[in-house]
Design an enzyme around this catalytic site. Structure first.
Site: not given
Ligand code: PAF
Length: 283
Positions: A37, A151, A155, A178, A187-189
């Protein structure tokens, strides 16, 4: 760095910046921020004068059996991280009623067809939720630029199509993934992975890199390239290993020179589902 929670306040603030001749970039997130992020924020700061990071765990993009309740939430540590980086001007953390004033939500933005493959095939309604929330965020913040991580390439391509079709004035920018030193995409996961699964998760990067090498090495048969990806993922609980074109995200049978394709994989490790991809232009 200021913190804003309402639509009226964010609109007022962005309007003030505009009056002063400053441009605004939005980095939409669901919080649980990590280095990936921060790379988006860094890119946003290069693209515009003011950077807004939104934090909203969007309920409409989680399926009934997904991890909405368990999704990590810690806005104060996210804010600390952004303050330490020193590039964002504002955190916009709206409550659910700011984003969805009438619940249950009835107005949806749907990009037909592009959500049928890859993650969309097993996460029904996921992209409708993503596209709807991003459309709301763009309408609220009205940024000049919005920044997303590649990543989540599906989307990104769906959102790019949505902004073009809807005539949003916002330009979308995609930032390369990254990675950890061994290639695992941040990834947060990843925090859900056991030690053993964390080790096995290196296979995702290996799979998409093998696909890239095959394509750049002259392989044109998609089934052969997908087989190579599946071999790298052998022994894992694979969701998909596919090649799609980037304009409509549809499967392709044969690659032709100049075509831009996405070699993409998704794998389950315990409760975590990890994704990765490589964007390749066929030589
Ligand atoms: O990629 C994300 O973290 C989410 O899908 C987003 C774009 C913030 C929408 O909630």
């Amino acid at each position: 760095m200021i913190q804003i929670e309402t639509k009226a306040d964010i609109q007022g603030r962005v309007r003030e910046w505009k009056r002063a001749g400053a441009t605004t970039a939005l980095v939409p997130t669901m919080g649980a921020l990590h280095e990936g992020h921060l790379a988006l924020v860094e890119c946003a700061a290069q693209e515009a004068d003011q950077v807004v990071v939104s934090i909203f765990v969007n309920p409409t993009q989680f399926g009934p059996n997904e991890d909405f309740d368990a999704y990590p939430r810690n806005v104060s540590s996210d804010v600390d991280m952004l303050k330490a980086q020193g590039l964002a001007s504002c955190v916009f953390a709206p409550g659910p009623s700011e984003v969805y004033p009438a619940w249950p939500n009835r107005t949806w933005v749907d990009v037909e067809g592009m959500d049928r493959t890859l993650c969309g095939a097993s996460r029904q309604g996921h992209f409708r939720g993503v596209v709807t929330v991003v459309a709301r965020l763009l309408a609220m913040v009205q940024p000049d630029v919005a920044v997303f991580g590649m990543k989540d390439a599906q989307q990104f391509f769906i959102l790019r199509r949505m902004t073009e079709d809807m005539g949003f004035a916002t330009r979308l920018v995609g930032v390369p993934t990254v990675r950890e030193q061994d290639g695992l995409a941040l990834s947060s996961r990843n925090r859900y992975l056991s030690e053993e699964d964390r080790y096995r998760a290196r296979a995702l990067y290996a799979a998409v890199q093998s696909a890239r090498a095959c394509i750049l090495g002259g392989e044109r048969r998609v089934d052969a390239i997908e087989r190579v990806m599946r071999q790298e993922l052998e022994g894992t609980r694979m969701d998909y290993a596919s090649i799609v074109d980037t304009s409509l995200l549809m499967p392709v049978n044969e690659l032709t020179s100049g075509m831009e394709v996405l070699a993409a994989v998704a794998v389950h490790f315990g409760s975590a589902r990890l994704i990765d991809n490589a964007l390749v232009t066929v030589p």
